[in-house]
Design a protein around this motif. Sequence first.
Motif, PDB file in Angstrom:
ATOM      1  N   CYS A  10      -1.497   0.360  -8.184  1.00  0.00           N
ATOM      2  CA  CYS A  10      -0.775   0.600  -6.910  1.00  0.00           C
ATOM      3  C   CYS A  10      -0.728  -0.737  -6.236  1.00  0.00           C
ATOM      4  O   CYS A  10      -1.655  -1.427  -5.743  1.00  0.00           O
ATOM      5  CB  CYS A  10      -1.659   1.662  -6.160  1.00  0.00           C
ATOM      6  SG  CYS A  10      -0.936   1.897  -4.478  1.00  0.00           S
ATOM      7  N   LEU A  12       0.380  -1.147  -3.111  1.00  0.00           N
ATOM      8  CA  LEU A  12       0.681  -0.825  -1.633  1.00  0.00           C
ATOM      9  C   LEU A  12      -0.435  -1.436  -0.717  1.00  0.00           C
ATOM     10  O   LEU A  12      -0.057  -1.842   0.479  1.00  0.00           O
ATOM     11  CB  LEU A  12       0.826   0.456  -1.451  1.00  0.00           C
ATOM     12  CG  LEU A  12       1.931   1.256  -2.312  1.00  0.00           C
ATOM     13  CD1 LEU A  12       2.024   2.876  -1.877  1.00  0.00           C
ATOM     14  CD2 LEU A  12       3.352   0.414  -2.042  1.00  0.00           C
ATOM     15  N   CYS A  13      -1.530  -1.308  -0.985  1.00  0.00           N
ATOM     16  CA  CYS A  13      -2.516  -2.188  -0.271  1.00  0.00           C
ATOM     17  C   CYS A  13      -3.603  -3.074  -1.075  1.00  0.00           C
ATOM     18  O   CYS A  13      -3.400  -3.126  -2.410  1.00  0.00           O
ATOM     19  CB  CYS A  13      -3.361  -1.197   0.737  1.00  0.00           C
ATOM     20  SG  CYS A  13      -4.682  -0.434   0.122  1.00  0.00           S
ATOM     21  N   SER A  16      -5.640  -1.802  -4.356  1.00  0.00           N
ATOM     22  CA  SER A  16      -5.193  -1.978  -5.772  1.00  0.00           C
ATOM     23  C   SER A  16      -5.720  -0.992  -6.752  1.00  0.00           C
ATOM     24  O   SER A  16      -6.304  -1.270  -7.882  1.00  0.00           O
ATOM     25  CB  SER A  16      -5.399  -3.510  -6.590  1.00  0.00           C
ATOM     26  OG  SER A  16      -6.463  -4.049  -6.116  1.00  0.00           O
ATOM     27  N   CYS A  17      -5.489   0.274  -6.482  1.00  0.00           N
ATOM     28  CA  CYS A  17      -5.979   1.421  -7.243  1.00  0.00           C
ATOM     29  C   CYS A  17      -5.456   1.570  -8.588  1.00  0.00           C
ATOM     30  O   CYS A  17      -4.164   1.332  -8.560  1.00  0.00           O
ATOM     31  CB  CYS A  17      -5.970   2.748  -6.613  1.00  0.00           C
ATOM     32  SG  CYS A  17      -7.061   2.858  -4.861  1.00  0.00           S
ATOM     33  N   CYS A  45      -5.205   7.175  -2.698  1.00  0.00           N
ATOM     34  CA  CYS A  45      -4.960   7.782  -1.261  1.00  0.00           C
ATOM     35  C   CYS A  45      -3.488   8.187  -1.108  1.00  0.00           C
ATOM     36  O   CYS A  45      -2.747   8.372  -2.163  1.00  0.00           O
ATOM     37  CB  CYS A  45      -5.335   6.758  -0.217  1.00  0.00           C
ATOM     38  SG  CYS A  45      -3.677   5.635   0.213  1.00  0.00           S
ATOM     39  N   LYS A  47      -1.047   7.338   0.298  1.00  0.00           N
ATOM     40  CA  LYS A  47       0.208   6.340   0.148  1.00  0.00           C
ATOM     41  C   LYS A  47       0.381   6.325  -1.480  1.00  0.00           C
ATOM     42  O   LYS A  47       1.529   6.333  -1.959  1.00  0.00           O
ATOM     43  CB  LYS A  47      -0.285   5.248   0.704  1.00  0.00           C
ATOM     44  CG  LYS A  47      -0.078   5.240   2.293  1.00  0.00           C
ATOM     45  CD  LYS A  47      -0.286   3.980   2.891  1.00  0.00           C
ATOM     46  CE  LYS A  47      -1.460   3.170   2.502  1.00  0.00           C
ATOM     47  NZ  LYS A  47      -2.704   3.932   3.231  1.00  0.00           N
ATOM     48  N   GLY A  48      -0.653   6.127  -2.299  1.00  0.00           N
ATOM     49  CA  GLY A  48      -0.391   5.940  -3.748  1.00  0.00           C
ATOM     50  C   GLY A  48       0.038   7.234  -4.360  1.00  0.00           C
ATOM     51  O   GLY A  48       0.802   7.012  -5.164  1.00  0.00           O
ATOM     52  N   ASN A 177      -8.890   1.572   3.841  1.00  0.00           N
ATOM     53  CA  ASN A 177      -9.255   1.476   2.374  1.00  0.00           C
ATOM     54  C   ASN A 177      -9.872   0.179   2.179  1.00  0.00           C
ATOM     55  O   ASN A 177     -10.182  -0.293   0.982  1.00  0.00           O
ATOM     56  CB  ASN A 177      -8.281   1.934   1.469  1.00  0.00           C
ATOM     57  CG  ASN A 177      -8.182   3.269   1.424  1.00  0.00           C
ATOM     58  OD1 ASN A 177      -9.044   4.104   0.894  1.00  0.00           O
ATOM     59  ND2 ASN A 177      -6.916   3.850   1.613  1.00  0.00           N
TER      60      ASN A 177
HETATM   61  S1  SF4 Z   1      -6.069   2.820  -1.373  1.00  0.00           S
HETATM   62 FE1  SF4 Z   1      -3.904   4.032  -1.464  1.00  0.00          FE
HETATM   63  S2  SF4 Z   1      -2.242   2.299  -1.001  1.00  0.00           S
HETATM   64 FE2  SF4 Z   1      -4.229   1.431  -1.411  1.00  0.00          FE
HETATM   65  S3  SF4 Z   1      -4.015   0.826  -3.409  1.00  0.00           S
HETATM   66 FE3  SF4 Z   1      -5.369   2.841  -3.343  1.00  0.00          FE
HETATM   67  S4  SF4 Z   1      -3.602   4.457  -3.659  1.00  0.00           S
HETATM   68 FE4  SF4 Z   1      -2.696   2.393  -3.185  1.00  0.00          FE
END
Ligand code: SF4
Length: 725
Positions: A10, A12-13, A16-17, A45, A47-48, A177
């Motif tokens: 991911c 987005l933040c 990095s999941c 999360c 968002k992911g 996170n």
């Molecule tokens: S915490 Fe959410 S936005 Fe951030 S990397 Fe994980 S899944 Fe994506």
Amino acid sequence: MGERTAYRTCPLCETSCALRLTLDDDRVTSVTGDTDDPFSRGYLCPKGASLGRLDEDPDRLTGPLIREGASWRSARWDEAFAAVARGIDGVVAEHGREALALYFGNPTFHTMAGILYRGPLGAALGTRNIFSASTVDQMPKHVAGGLMLGDPWAVAVPDLDRTEHLLIIGANPAVSNGSLCVAPDFAGRLTKLRRRGGRVVVIDPRRTRTAELADEHVFVRPGTDPALLFAMVHTLLQEQLTAIDVPVAGLDRLRELAASFTPEAVAPFCGVDAAVIRRLARQLAAAPAAAVYARIGTCTAEFGTLTQWLVDVLNVLTGNFDRAGGVMFARPATAEVHKSPEPYVSGRWHSRVRGLPETLGEFPAATLVDEIEQPGAGQIKGLVVVAGNPVLSTPDGARLDRALAGLDFMVAVDPYCNETTRHADVILPPPRILQMPHYDFLISTIQVRNYARYSPAVLPLAPGQRSEAEILERLTMIAMGLGADADPAGLPEQMLSAILGAAVTIPGTPLTGADPAALRAALKGDDGPDLLLDAMLKMGPYGLDRDALLDRPHGIDLGPLEPRLADILRTPSGLVELAPEPLVEDTARLRDALRRPRAQMVLIGRRHLRSNNSWMHNVPRLVGGSNRCTLQIHPDDVARLGLGDRARISSASGELTVELEPTDTIMPGVVSLPHGWGHGGTAQKVAAAHAGVNVNELTGGGALDVPSGNAVLNGVPVSVAPVAD
Ligand code: SF4
Ligand SMILES: Nc1nc2c(c(=O)[nH]1)N[C@H]1C(S)=C(S)[C@@H](COP(=O)(O)OP(=O)(O)OC[C@H]3O[C@@H](n4cnc5c(=O)[nH]c(N)nc54)[C@H](O)[C@@H]3O)O[C@H]1N2
Ligand SMILES: Nc1nc2c(c(=O)[nH]1)N[C@H]1C(S)=C(S)[C@@H](COP(=O)(O)OP(=O)(O)OC[C@H]3O[C@@H](n4cnc5c(=O)[nH]c(N)nc54)[C@H](O)[C@@H]3O)O[C@H]1N2
Ligand SMILES: [Mo]
């Protein structure tokens, strides 16, 4: 293609999941966490989980736009690059290179091309007017690290999975996170910490979700953290509770500085009892392994750098620096080619209008607007914005919005027409998220476990589409004056020859003495960033390469963090500097603040789990439900000020009408409004329907953390008054 599964980090933040995507042709039908990933183990999360919706947002731009008067027209890529070349060359011809400026936003840390080409693009523009989101974020951390360790990129992270005591200051990882501490399922890790008998303490003007997970929450007045930390240092030194086990300089100077910061002297300033401060210090010292961790609430504050310094001073004094269970430095899989062998210096040059020193080659984002507005030689006339939205994310947003309209030329690399890019003459959109490969070069330096993972692009580029790498390569070639038709591969080839040429001269590595041309010929990858990744992995400490990562789509666990201060330290003294001169000097500013009359009401920020800065408000699933852009305020203040459902909030730089959210989770005398809102004037239809207000209209007025030039976004004096409903 039909239905299939793909694995992808991911982007987005910072967390990095690892994600598991199910696709039907090119549409994402489901997103879950990748349970086979050793680091994030299935965590994700909301968002992911919405990555597919974000990726398929119909308001994302699918091709370049060129401005024509007040409207836009779709353009071919070659036309768009030619327009950029004309625009940049025109500014240079008329006003010189200093009239060009560059602003990098946060997502440049989250794409391969963004992180690799930041430096080269800045250098190619040949201007000192370089700005980024770093000076509304973590710059104080870099400066503190630079001064204490000689390495501004050395960020010690809490050894979250082994610590017994975690003191969290001005961070809310249960919502954000985590930042500068990469730990998927941060909240779960906090729960485990407590289950193994450890203790979590949170210092925050709000009782946050993280505070609810902790053993103890301490309210603190915004902006006063360094005084509290100084009083903890004072207590440790006075009660001889120190256990230093790294080589240090400046201990006596530190003792002198801390002498007057007694718990009693700072208690009224911080709003924390002297007895509590003493206890916090004693508990930290008594813990078998402890870590102090501070983040955005303390960085974007009046004394941001002093705070980041004192955080690591506490870690050093208690014997928890570079030690298992304390704070440690990750060892990334790629060679750390971004680091300079020379000790850190700042202030090598100064900004034109306010005379502010550079840090890491950047000027404060807060002064971008001054440099655009103020006439004279060197006035900014041309601007390049990559992955940023400074109108919503930097101070004095409304003023910047007006200033951008007066530029001679502006180009933006962004998937959206947003509040900033709407002023551009040309917008160059990167492809969809799923069409980009992913590797976290810099984020892997701040992980709580050593780990590497590469995700190739899930979907190919359509014929004629351009990768973000190519867009930035061409932009860099244009900035160098080579024109819109120059071969974009020239840039990565230049970079490869520089890093491989240097690698073969480093003694004692498998590459020592090798032929750079032969090394280059053996590299594999689909584009410039891929080839650079392969090279940097081969130069890295684990002997990996891109093929090895391709074979392991669920990532490779490279083990727990290990002590590595000796190869981090690059101060001239070879010691950890506990009392660097610029910070000693800045302490005088803190002393003055202790004597200053206190503001009646101050403003701070906050984050929401379903949001990320300014750019995720166009996905219905992430903005649904009640309004998130509310002013949190204590019920006592609502009563005292005679407020209704809405109120007028004003500061030195602006005034907004806001919806109130009374809550006793915030201290009296403090109000909180999130950033990234205030949408309008763009093509983002969902965001426009959930517009909110721009908090950064209130944060102007020029206040900066002096050593870092970081903007002061927390602890801003405001007044709140009733509005006639
Ligand atoms: S915490 Fe959410 S936005 Fe951030 S990397 Fe994980 S899944 Fe994506
Ligand atoms: N008052 C207040 N202000 C703050 C903060 C605060 O706490 N309070 N926080 C600050 C912090 S920590 C930060 S990091 C900044 C963020 O400041 P910015 O980085 O300026 O703003 P973002 O909202 O993150 O905007 C990111 C832009 O990147 C674009 N983008 C997304 N993905 C990509 C991509 O793959 N490639 C390209 N080229 N573009 C992409 C998005 O469309 C968006 O326009 O805001 C800061 N501002
Ligand atoms: N959901 C979500 N996650 C995000 C983001 C997002 O916008 N939304 N943004 C990402 C980015 S770019 C970043 S940099 C990180 C930031 O990650 P964090 O640092 O965890 O950010 P916040 O959640 O804003 O937490 C900051 C806390 O500081 C407190 N605070 C404010 N002023 C002070 C002060 O003077 N002293 C003390 N002690 N506390 C104070 C606030 O009340 C708040 O609880 O989050 C990242 N993750
Ligand atoms: Mo950030």
